[in-house]
Motif scaffolding. Structure first.
Motif, PDB file in Angstrom:
ATOM      1  N   LEU A  16      -2.409   9.246  20.237  1.00  0.00           N
ATOM      2  CA  LEU A  16      -2.633   9.530  18.811  1.00  0.00           C
ATOM      3  C   LEU A  16      -3.895   8.835  18.306  1.00  0.00           C
ATOM      4  N   SER A  19      -6.721  10.939  19.398  1.00  0.00           N
ATOM      5  CA  SER A  19      -6.778  12.168  18.593  1.00  0.00           C
ATOM      6  C   SER A  19      -7.336  11.872  17.211  1.00  0.00           C
ATOM      7  N   ARG A  20      -6.909  10.765  16.664  1.00  0.00           N
ATOM      8  CA  ARG A  20      -7.358  10.380  15.327  1.00  0.00           C
ATOM      9  C   ARG A  20      -8.866  10.178  15.302  1.00  0.00           C
ATOM     10  N   ARG A  21      -9.355   9.448  16.315  1.00  0.00           N
ATOM     11  CA  ARG A  21     -10.811   9.219  16.384  1.00  0.00           C
ATOM     12  C   ARG A  21     -11.553  10.540  16.505  1.00  0.00           C
ATOM     13  N   LEU A  24     -11.656  12.700  13.402  1.00  0.00           N
ATOM     14  CA  LEU A  24     -12.431  12.160  12.283  1.00  0.00           C
ATOM     15  C   LEU A  24     -13.887  11.854  12.637  1.00  0.00           C
ATOM     16  N   LYS A  87      -9.470  20.058   8.869  1.00  0.00           N
ATOM     17  CA  LYS A  87      -8.794  18.808   9.270  1.00  0.00           C
ATOM     18  C   LYS A  87      -7.278  18.985   9.195  1.00  0.00           C
ATOM     19  N   ALA A  91      -4.971  18.581  12.489  1.00  0.00           N
ATOM     20  CA  ALA A  91      -3.988  17.500  12.530  1.00  0.00           C
ATOM     21  C   ALA A  91      -2.578  18.063  12.690  1.00  0.00           C
TER      22      ALA A  91
END
Ligand SMILES: *Cc1c(COP(=O)(O)O)cnc(C)c1O
Length: 452
Positions: A16, A19-21, A24, A87, A91
């Motif tokens: 996660l 994925s977050r990096r 964004l 986004k 997400a």
């Protein structure tokens, strides 16, 4: 694989976090393909009896494998059809994965199917289809086109049987020569023939040409395919005049809008799509111009019960499902097991609202028009035709196919943009497709500068 352990927690956290990096990133690298020998050298064997562990596998992906994949959401990715998931959609795709939803049946995935159906109903009403229209999100436009044409043939066969007529020796599909390759692919899978019609000088397929083809091929025609936004040029066929012919003869009209039908969400573009409301089936790909991640195609039928008859798979272990009241998404296309792949689009639409969607699509159309004007202003460049949607095709005067290839390679190596040459009537040309709201006019001018 273990029960919930510290190891499981760490794996989920690491994935996660990655994925977050990635989701964004502000400066998305375009990246480059890597030849097979080179990848074999730099990406050592990772499938081993005891595994290499999540950390090492994730590092291998992040450091070696991912950089060997082009980022189709880079604002300079202008080839084929780029992707630009919002986004929210990007997400939410993680939630779809985390939720283990079986999207094939109402019994198992009612909540997800309900949300997907709301999106499908909204699209259907935008396209002018009746409130009874319905469909399913399938993997992509290729499967959507195939599923629609299979339903069309099934309907034609049933009608022949009801009327005591024999089926033709060979079924035929009428389509423009500019229709997408997946139509020919569907015809090959179905073992039916394509009657390819050269479009008029305006690049569009018109009813008059379809009328002639129907006169020649008569009852053998199982469907006419109109393209709402060709992939190469973004040209919308003259659907209204084609629909007059199909309605007169009772022939199935399929509208392939994988890329371009999204343009119909923009109010001022609606007249260009007149006739879509008469379609028996329609597709549009959320992974193209509806800001959803790979991969999804919204497949809509005017009368879903026809698709149901054509596609329901029968097996003893499935009987509980097929006897359920509400239609099961898997019964409407060539597929059984199904990811709830319409959910990222549902979440994105629910988050931002439809107005923002319309504005983002309009922005791509406007940017393409500005780019076309800029091309006309610049000496040495010429437009092949005025863009109608968000694809701009043009030439660098005097360049050969080799010149275009070499330029394209240099441009990608510079990591500024990815533009591959295309061809039109045998002539090599350049083609820029704009989907991504992050693609700027300045970036497009920079690309043109490299052609000086
Ligand atoms: C892209 C495209 C397809 C194929 O869709 P996939 O999702 O790539 O399978 C079909 N028709 C048209 C007009 C397209 O642009």
């Amino acid at each position: 694989m273990h029960a919930l352990s510290d190891e499981s927690r760490a794996i989920v956290d690491d994935v996660l976090a990655y994925s977050r990096r990635r989701a964004l990133w502000e400066d998305i690298p375009l990246d480059l393909p890597v030849p097979p020998e080179e990848l074999a050298r730099i990406a050592p064997m990772s499938i081993t009896p005891s595994g290499i562990g999540a950390q090492e596998a994730l590092a291998l992906f992040g450091d070696v494998l991912a950089p060997a994949c082009l980022s189709t959401d880079h604002p300079g990715y202008l080839s084929f059809i780029p992707s630009a998931p919002s986004k929210a959609a990007m997400a939410f795709d993680l939630i779809v994965s985390a939720s283990s939803i079986y999207g094939g049946s109402w019994l198992e995935g009612a909540g997800a199917v309900h949300a997907e159906n709301e999106v499908l109903a909204w699209l259907a009403s935008e396209f002018g289809l009746p409130g009874t229209a319905g469909g399913v999100f399938v993997q992509g436009g290729t499967i959507g086109n195939l599923s629609a044409l299979v339903a069309a043939r099934d309907a034609a066969r049933r009608r022949n049987r009801e009327q005591g007529r024999r089926d033709p020796a060979r079924w035929k599909v009428i389509a423009s020569a500019e229709s997408h390759a997946s139509i020919a692919s569907a015809a090959a899978v179905m073992d039916v023939d394509i009657v390819g019609i050269r479009p008029d000088a305006d690049g569009r397929l018109h009813g008059s040409a379809v009328r002639k083809a129907v006169a020649t091929h008569g009852d053998a025609v199982l469907a006419v395919v109109a393209t709402a936004g060709t992939t190469n040029f973004g040209i919308i066929d003259d659907i209204a005049s084609i629909a007059e012919v199909t309605r007169h003869h009772g022939i199935w009209l399929h509208v392939d809008g994988a890329y371009g039908l999204a343009g119909m969400l923009v109010e001022r573009m609606r007249p260009a799509y007149a006739g879509v409301e008469h379609a028996d089936s329609v597709i549009v790909d959320p992974h193209k111009w509806l800001f959803a991640p790979f991969d999804a195609c919204a497949l809509l039928y005017r009368d879903p019960s026809i698709a149901l008859r054509a596609h329901t798979q029968h097996a003893e272990y499935l009987d509980t499902l097929t006897s359920a009241v509400a239609a099961n998404p898997s019964d409407l296309a060539v597929q059984l097991t199904r990811r709830a792949r319409g959910l990222p689009l549902w979440f994105s639409l629910a988050t931002y609202g439809t107005d923002e969607y319309r504005a983002a699509i309009a922005q791509g159309i406007d940017l393409a028009a500005r780019l076309a004007e800029e091309i006309e202003r610049r000496p040495g460049l010429s437009l092949v035709r005025r863009p109608q949607l968000s694809v701009v095709v043009f030439r660098r005067d005097g360049w050969t196919a080799e010149d275009y290839d070499a330029w394209s390679e240099r441009l990608l190596a510079s990591q500024r943009a990815f533009v591959v040459p295309s061809s039109h009537d045998g002539e090599p040309v350049l083609r820029i497709a704009i989907i991504n709201p992050l693609t700027s006019y300045a970036l497009l001018c920079e690309v043109l500068d490299t052609l000086a």
